[in-house]
Scaffold this active site. Sequence first.
Site, mmCIF file in Angstrom:
data_model
loop_
_atom_site.group_PDB
_atom_site.id
_atom_site.type_symbol
_atom_site.label_atom_id
_atom_site.label_comp_id
_atom_site.label_asym_id
_atom_site.label_seq_id
_atom_site.Cartn_x
_atom_site.Cartn_y
_atom_site.Cartn_z
ATOM 1 N N CYS A 60 0.821 -1.210 0.000
ATOM 2 C CA CYS A 60 0.000 0.000 0.000
ATOM 3 C C CYS A 60 0.860 1.268 0.000
ATOM 4 O O CYS A 60 1.690 1.457 0.885
ATOM 5 C CB CYS A 60 -0.893 -0.035 1.237
ATOM 6 N N TYR A 197 -5.336 5.670 -9.103
ATOM 7 C CA TYR A 197 -6.493 4.860 -8.672
ATOM 8 C C TYR A 197 -7.752 5.292 -9.430
ATOM 9 O O TYR A 197 -8.590 4.467 -9.791
ATOM 10 C CB TYR A 197 -6.739 5.012 -7.161
HETATM 11 N N1 LIG Z 1 -6.631 7.746 3.305
HETATM 12 C C1 LIG Z 1 -6.010 6.544 3.631
HETATM 13 C C2 LIG Z 1 -6.138 5.556 2.486
HETATM 14 C C3 LIG Z 1 -5.633 4.206 2.853
HETATM 15 C C4 LIG Z 1 -6.078 3.144 1.840
HETATM 16 O O1 LIG Z 1 -6.974 3.377 1.020
HETATM 17 N N2 LIG Z 1 -5.453 1.952 1.900
HETATM 18 C C5 LIG Z 1 -5.833 0.875 0.989
HETATM 19 C C6 LIG Z 1 -4.634 0.087 0.524
HETATM 20 S S1 LIG Z 1 -3.571 0.937 -0.559
HETATM 21 C C7 LIG Z 1 -6.677 -0.135 1.728
HETATM 22 O O2 LIG Z 1 -6.319 -0.580 2.797
HETATM 23 N N3 LIG Z 1 -7.816 -0.508 1.122
HETATM 24 C C8 LIG Z 1 -8.665 -1.536 1.636
HETATM 25 C C9 LIG Z 1 -10.089 -1.363 1.193
HETATM 26 O O3 LIG Z 1 -10.460 -0.297 0.706
HETATM 27 O O4 LIG Z 1 -10.833 -2.313 1.393
HETATM 28 C C10 LIG Z 1 -4.577 6.846 3.975
HETATM 29 O O5 LIG Z 1 -3.905 7.590 3.230
HETATM 30 O O6 LIG Z 1 -4.111 6.367 4.991
#
Ligand SMILES: N[C@@H](CCC(=O)N[C@@H](CS)C(=O)NCC(=O)O)C(=O)O
Length: 324
Positions: A60, A197
């Site tokens: 990530c 994204y």
């Molecule tokens: N705004 C958050 C975004 C974090 C994020 O979207 N992480 C993704 C991985 S790159 C995630 O864990 N997604 C899981 C999901 O949406 O189910 C940050 O910058 O910490």
Amino acid sequence: MINTDTISRDASSQSDISKMKPSNDGSFNRAASSFRQTVAPDGRFKPEAGRYHLYVSYACPWATRTLIMRSLKGLQDIIPVTVVSPRMGVHGWPFGDVDVFPGADPDPLYKSRHIKDLYLKADPAYSGRFTVPVLWDTKYQTIVNNESSEIIRIFNTAFNDLLPPQRAQLDFYPEALRKEIDALNEWIYPNINNGVYRAGFATTQEAYEKAVVEVFEALDKVEKILQDKDYLVRNQLTEADIRLWVTIIRFDPVYVGHFKCNFRTIRSGYPAINTWMKKLYWKNDAFKSATNFDHIKTHYYWSHPQINANRIVPLGPIPNIEPL
Ligand SMILES: N[C@@H](CCC(=O)N[C@@H](CS)C(=O)NCC(=O)O)C(=O)O
């Protein structure tokens, strides 16, 4: 007796990314993070060694920001880290004992099966997505913060009193440069970090085309800024570099193919960005040690069956990053 730690409500619409609903026009909108506390001597979450735990995925980009800042500030002994498996499935991110993968760990605190278990432990009514990074408080057994842009600022200053002076004095968001850093973040985040994204998760041709054009226009702008420079702001490593770098390091291995950001590659189309990226990777271990190409590639190509139904992980590019 019902064990609420193991029996949780059906949260599959929150954990299964392939069920994520796009907006009506086919564009991808990232939901805001929910846990937004800070660490401060006069607050609920005080700076203490060993009290906080960082949960990340090497895959990530947002989590990788926090890993880089943790190393740059020398917080490794103060804030332990746990890495999940890169294969994000219907329950979201699994720990390394649930889905065995080299470099992935079990949850040392609660033996959780998935990251989602931590969210539901912190707030059984939580209705957002189960994202990494997570900054966890072992004292109150809750999430302090799950927004990487805020976690890196916490790491930048909140633990300074526990650090040796040469680490404490390192400031990656210095007062004098804040305006310039904020101004960069303001367009780099929507057009590049989140832009890839928006291109990759678009579900209409129009939404994809709008996003991908914006990605490359912004990269063209960065390429100009980085001419004959080692850093984005003046001649100093700042959070602006960290925030951009995590996207650029994934660009050729993942975003060119998986997210269809294929006007150019970084290595063949953006010499200044490529040199900046390579110097940080090869000369600063905080960047290299936070990078695991196996986790990065496996995660994206495996975890989004709505884009890559057969979960084939490409072998290239070879190499994942060129030598300096
Ligand atoms: N705004 C958050 C975004 C974090 C994020 O979207 N992480 C993704 C991985 S790159 C995630 O864990 N997604 C899981 C999901 O949406 O189910 C940050 O910058 O910490």
